[in-house]
Design an enzyme around this catalytic site. Structure first.
Site, PDB file in Angstrom:
ATOM      1  N   ASP A  12     -33.735 -62.520  -0.256  1.00 47.84           N
ATOM      2  CA  ASP A  12     -33.022 -63.785  -0.472  1.00 47.84           C
ATOM      3  C   ASP A  12     -31.664 -63.828   0.218  1.00 47.84           C
ATOM      4  OD1 ASP A  12     -35.170 -64.485  -2.111  1.00 47.84           O
ATOM      5  OD2 ASP A  12     -34.210 -63.621  -3.878  1.00 47.84           O
ATOM      6  N   GLN A 219     -38.556 -60.024   2.038  1.00 48.81           N
ATOM      7  CA  GLN A 219     -37.832 -59.119   1.125  1.00 48.81           C
ATOM      8  C   GLN A 219     -36.625 -58.501   1.844  1.00 48.81           C
ATOM      9  OE1 GLN A 219     -41.667 -58.591   1.064  1.00 48.81           O
ATOM     10  NE2 GLN A 219     -41.403 -60.372  -0.219  1.00 48.81           N
ATOM     11  N   THR A 296     -40.004 -67.697  -8.166  1.00 45.11           N
ATOM     12  CA  THR A 296     -40.262 -67.691  -9.612  1.00 45.11           C
ATOM     13  C   THR A 296     -39.240 -68.503 -10.412  1.00 45.11           C
ATOM     14  OG1 THR A 296     -38.956 -65.675  -9.818  1.00 45.11           O
ATOM     15  CG2 THR A 296     -41.339 -65.393  -9.543  1.00 45.11           C
ATOM     16  N   GLY A 297     -38.168 -68.943  -9.775  1.00 47.82           N
ATOM     17  CA  GLY A 297     -37.139 -69.715 -10.484  1.00 47.82           C
ATOM     18  C   GLY A 297     -36.249 -68.855 -11.373  1.00 47.82           C
ATOM     19  N   PRO A 299     -33.222 -66.571 -12.727  1.00 48.24           N
ATOM     20  CA  PRO A 299     -31.825 -66.435 -12.299  1.00 48.24           C
ATOM     21  C   PRO A 299     -31.644 -65.097 -11.581  1.00 48.24           C
ATOM     22  CG  PRO A 299     -31.990 -66.416 -14.709  1.00 48.24           C
ATOM     23  CD  PRO A 299     -33.372 -66.650 -14.184  1.00 48.24           C
TER      24      PRO A 299
END
Ligand code: GDP
Ligand code: IMO
Ligand code: MG
Length: 426
Positions: A12, A219, A296-297, A299
């Site tokens: 990310d 990744q 996956t949303g 946090p």
């Protein structure tokens, strides 16, 4: 020419944006590892694309390749192709005949093992990635070459599915029905037959023709199965060397290796994160950086930039350039910090440890920087790098000199236009 983009941290970092940005000058964009555990965001104007398996070069309608090192959930791939085509995009995709197929039982196994793994749980995306790679290594994976040949597919499925059903019985899960699984995947085999190719042959041919090839890592290095923070990793080779293995190209054909470094740290899933901030600053980074999983949303856990990690990443990958992303997220902070070493048992350590027990007790040693306030985006557009506030340039310069790698690009917002290009890739 063939260049590789990789994540240098825990994923990310902004690989989707950076791949899309450099894809303009590429002819071919390749995913060489991972599956739909990835979530790569590309923003063009008002349109937000979130790709899980299709390469981010799809927005620029490049030739797309899913190499042999990728694991593919055909349902998700089909959805992504259809969504792009519905927007009028041409999808020129080739899938390696050697790429493994994520089957429904892999997703169930992912759930089962995550439930039972206790402290060893990585907090997976539950997309069946680990079990699919495990079957590949154990040599009972189903590859695209098998999926498109019904005789072979039937034979393999009739051996593998009863094995999986025995496992499910042990764990109190319902068995899967052979006919149902076969019917659904036979359909995918028919659809994808025209996409399946010897992609290594194709890629080597493209390179001989002088085409520009961009390899899009998924990744990040610290999620690599060997070089990452094991066992809190994914199951593939996320490092630059993975590009050779995962696409069938000789290592000496790799040109530049661009590491995407997020200006701070984020982590989805479990395991030690030495610079994690469980305070207001951590929350601020999460909110301003919109750090919620693309897949996956969940946090994301946020913290200061960890240069001990990035230095290790450079050692493993041999970065030729850094794309520094999300610098804007640090703007409102009065002080900015970056870890340059750890303290362990009263001693300073400068190399990233492999031992999880050691890592979990490491306390970061920080270098502190003055904050720089909001960016003047018009000034940056006009003046480029010089348009950044002096304190921000100090931070960027320090990262580059500490790692010993030049900065190729600075990203200061999610849009294509919010990018300072310092070095072309092609
Ligand atoms: P990837 O998995 O490495 O492709 O990264 P993700 O797409 O999962 O997460 C990166 C997020 O940050 C996305 O929402 C991007 O739109 C966003 N993003 C990328 N670069 C920047 C940047 O420089 N500034 C800000 N504020 N957001 C960015
Ligand atoms: P991109 O490409 C961030 C993490 C999961 C979990 C571990 C193993 O968007 O950067 P897996 O489902 O792969 O078996 O999960 O790896 N993980 C990621 N974290 N970004 C990703 O991809 C990730 N892909 C997997 O959270 O800790
Ligand atoms: Mg992502």
């Amino acid at each position: 020419m063939l260049n590789v983009i990789i994540g240098t941290q825990w994923g990310d970092e902004g690989k989707g944006k950076i791949t899309d940005f450099y894809a303009k000058k590429a002819d071919v964009v390749v995913r060489f590892q991972g599956g739909n555990n990835a979530g790569h965001t590309v923003i063009v104007g008002e349109k937000v694309y979130k790709f899980h398996i299709i390469p981010s070069g799809s927005v620029e309608e490049k030739i797309l390749i899913l190499g042999n090192g990728v694991v593919v959930d055909p349902k998700i791939l089909l959805e992504e192709i259809e969504a792009l085509e519905n927007e009028g995009k041409t999808v020129s995709l080739y899938i390696s005949e050697r790429a493994n197929v994520i089957m429904p039982y892999h997703k169930i196994e992912d759930e089962i093992y995550e439930e039972l793994k206790g402290n060893l749980k990585a907090g997976t995306t539950k997309r069946g990635i680990g079990p699919c790679y495990a079957d590949k290594i154990a040599r009972f994976g189903i590859r695209f070459a098998d999926l498109i040949d019904d005789e072979v597919f039937r034979e393999k499925l009739s051996i593998i599915l009863p094995m999986k059903n025995k496992i499910f019985k042990t764990f109190g899960k319902d068995p899967l029905d052979y006919n149902q699984v076969h019917e659904e995947y036979f359909k995918y085999g028919k659809i994808f037959k025209e996409y399946v190719a010897d992609t290594s042959l194709l890629l080597n041919k493209f390179l001989n023709e002088g085409k520009n090839v961009l390899m899009e890592g998924a990744q990040g290095t610290h999620l690599d199965i060997d070089h990452g923070i094991y066992p809190y990793t994914t199951s593939s080779h996320t490092v630059a060397g993975g590009a050779s293995i995962g696409a069938g190209i000789p290592p000496q054909k790799i040109g530049k290796i661009l590491g995407v470094v997020k200006a701070y740290t984020s982590r989805v899933g479990t395991g030690p994160v030495p610079t994690e901030l469980k305070d207001k600053t951590g929350e601020h980074l999460r909110e301003r950086g919109k750090e919620y999983g693309t897949t996956t949303g969940r946090p994301r856990r946020c913290g200061w930039l960890d240069l001990v990690m990035v230095k290790y990443t450079h050692r493993i990958n041999g970065l030729t350039g850094i794309a520094l992303t999300k610098l804007d997220v640090l703007c409102e902070l009065e002080k900015v910090k970056a870890a340059t070493a750890y303290e362990y048992n009263g001693k300073k350590i400068e190399e990233f440890p492999a031992n999880m027990k050691v890592l979990s007790k490491c306390k970061p040693v920080y270098k502190e920087f003055e904050g720089w306030g909001e960016f003047d985006k018009e000034k940056i557009k006009k003046e480029g790098y010089k348009g950044l506030p002096e304190q921000a340039r100090k931070y960027v310069g320090f990262i580059s000199s500490f790692i010993g790698v030049p900065i190729s690009l600075v990203s200061y917002g999610p849009k294509r236009s919010e990018t300072i290009l310092l070095e072309e890739l092609f």
